[in-house]
Design an enzyme around this catalytic site. Sequence first.
Site, short mmCIF file in Angstrom:
data_model
loop_
_atom_site.label_atom_id
_atom_site.label_comp_id
_atom_site.label_asym_id
_atom_site.label_seq_id
_atom_site.Cartn_x
_atom_site.Cartn_y
_atom_site.Cartn_z
N ARG A 117 0.86 -1.60 0.04
CA ARG A 117 -0.07 -0.04 0.00
C ARG A 117 0.88 1.55 0.02
O ARG A 117 0.56 2.28 -0.81
CB ARG A 117 -0.90 0.12 1.23
CG ARG A 117 -1.67 1.25 1.29
CD ARG A 117 -2.76 1.13 2.48
NE ARG A 117 -3.49 2.43 2.68
CZ ARG A 117 -4.45 2.53 3.37
NH1 ARG A 117 -4.81 1.54 4.47
NH2 ARG A 117 -5.16 3.62 3.77
N ASN B 271 -10.72 -3.72 -1.43
CA ASN B 271 -10.40 -2.76 -2.43
C ASN B 271 -9.40 -3.38 -3.52
O ASN B 271 -8.70 -4.12 -3.29
CB ASN B 271 -9.94 -1.68 -1.76
CG ASN B 271 -10.75 -0.75 -1.04
OD1 ASN B 271 -12.24 -0.92 -1.59
ND2 ASN B 271 -10.87 -0.40 0.22
N CYS C 185 -19.29 -1.32 0.58
CA CYS C 185 -18.17 -0.01 1.13
C CYS C 185 -18.89 0.42 2.29
O CYS C 185 -20.15 0.54 2.24
CB CYS C 185 -18.01 0.78 -0.22
SG CYS C 185 -17.03 2.30 -0.03
N HIS D 278 -16.23 4.25 -5.04
CA HIS D 278 -15.28 5.27 -4.73
C HIS D 278 -15.40 6.38 -5.81
O HIS D 278 -14.54 6.97 -6.17
CB HIS D 278 -14.01 4.63 -4.37
CG HIS D 278 -13.69 3.94 -3.30
ND1 HIS D 278 -12.50 3.47 -2.95
CD2 HIS D 278 -14.55 3.61 -2.36
CE1 HIS D 278 -12.53 2.87 -1.67
NE2 HIS D 278 -13.51 2.92 -1.33
N TYR E 279 -14.18 10.66 -1.77
CA TYR E 279 -13.02 10.01 -2.81
C TYR E 279 -13.03 10.99 -4.19
O TYR E 279 -12.28 10.87 -4.98
CB TYR E 279 -13.33 8.74 -3.32
CG TYR E 279 -12.70 7.60 -2.29
CD1 TYR E 279 -11.78 7.09 -2.48
CD2 TYR E 279 -13.72 7.22 -1.27
CE1 TYR E 279 -11.24 6.38 -1.34
CE2 TYR E 279 -13.37 6.29 -0.23
CZ TYR E 279 -12.03 5.94 -0.30
OH TYR E 279 -11.67 4.92 0.69
#
Length: 421
Positions: free
Chosen positions: A90, A144, A164, A194, A244
């Site tokens: 990440r 995700n 989500c 998102h 987002y």
Amino acid sequence: MRLVVVGGGSTYTPELVDGFARLRDTLPVDELVLVDPAADRLELVGGLARRILARQGHPGRVVTTADLDAGADGADAVLLQLRVGGQAARHQDETWPLECGCVGQETTGAGGLAKALRTVPVVLDIAERVRRAAPDAWIIDFTNPVGIVTRALLRAGHRAVGLCNVAIGLQRRFAGLLGVAPADVHLDHVGLNHLTWETAVRLGGPEGEDVLPRLLAEHGDAVAADLRLPRALFDRLGAVPSYYLRYYYAHDEVVREQRTRPSRASEVAALEAELLELYADPALDEKPGLLAGRGGAYYSEAAVDLAAALLGGGGSPYQVVNTRNDGTLPFLPDDAVVEVQAAVGRRGVAPLPVPALDPLFAGLTAAVSAYEDLALDAALRGGRDRVLRALLAHPLVGQYAYAERLADLLVAHNTEHLAWA
């Protein structure tokens, strides 16, 4: 009822277990199976899970295992909450895109593509094994990028739905501002995972009064501050974008911020180390307050509500989920995955009708949906050329020189996770 959590060693899991304990009348879980290859984390999380259930008088049994096939055997539902490559991967997703002046984020843009490429093959392997062990089980994906992962699962014929926490977070926030119960707030929530807008906020159900104009008039400044976007933008949109959308509407501002701050991954890694120390304390028998900083607010409530509705034990009849489009947004392919309000029950998920979408929203939705299709193709078939095509299609990348450079960076940083690289 047997529920399985793949990625059960996650520091998120106590939040989920707390939800199962508090909402036992909605979802009566007899056996909770936590599956994770990380034995050390699983032991800590599993121990805390047992203590949480015991403290709240829940009779359910917690099982921990690294064996997915045994864990999934006889499951009613399987929740996916895994992270291929962990926080280290990440951190890369959030940093190398900045070399090209592009947003570094783990679910969208170039970083989101990298996560999709690592994740889709692993999830599909898990889903096939679940299908063999429990053919009738529902797969609930919280992993995700949810839209792309859910699209992969549905395309492969799995009984799957994506989840989500953006919608439930906004629902709770709006309910607090309006002084009503969260169950009384129904969102006209539309778009892709998102990439969504609240185009109406209704009281009482899908046909209720739209109080979005009043919400913005009375509380618009507070909502804008929460989402870190200008209040004037909300008035011009006539809608509330998810946070987002800041990556699109304030792209350069976000990049400047990211270049001067530690990555979110580094912050979460430090937080996880603290949480695991807390979880090791045999006296701890509730989720610690520190867990709120981990993210995933209201995840447990959303997961319980969805699982309960799908398994027939209760749950809200209308929920925001990620599911197959099938004409819901007529400008998208039927096999696209959209994030909308849907009727949810034993028979599955049926999206509610969506009014014609403003071209301002439809255009961006169509572009990102096309990117998701190309991203899934790259995840399934591999190859740098397919990676490049997906990057060229993404509105946050687009330029050819950037796409070329980002394709090379993506492959270089993810070689160990990409069988074709």
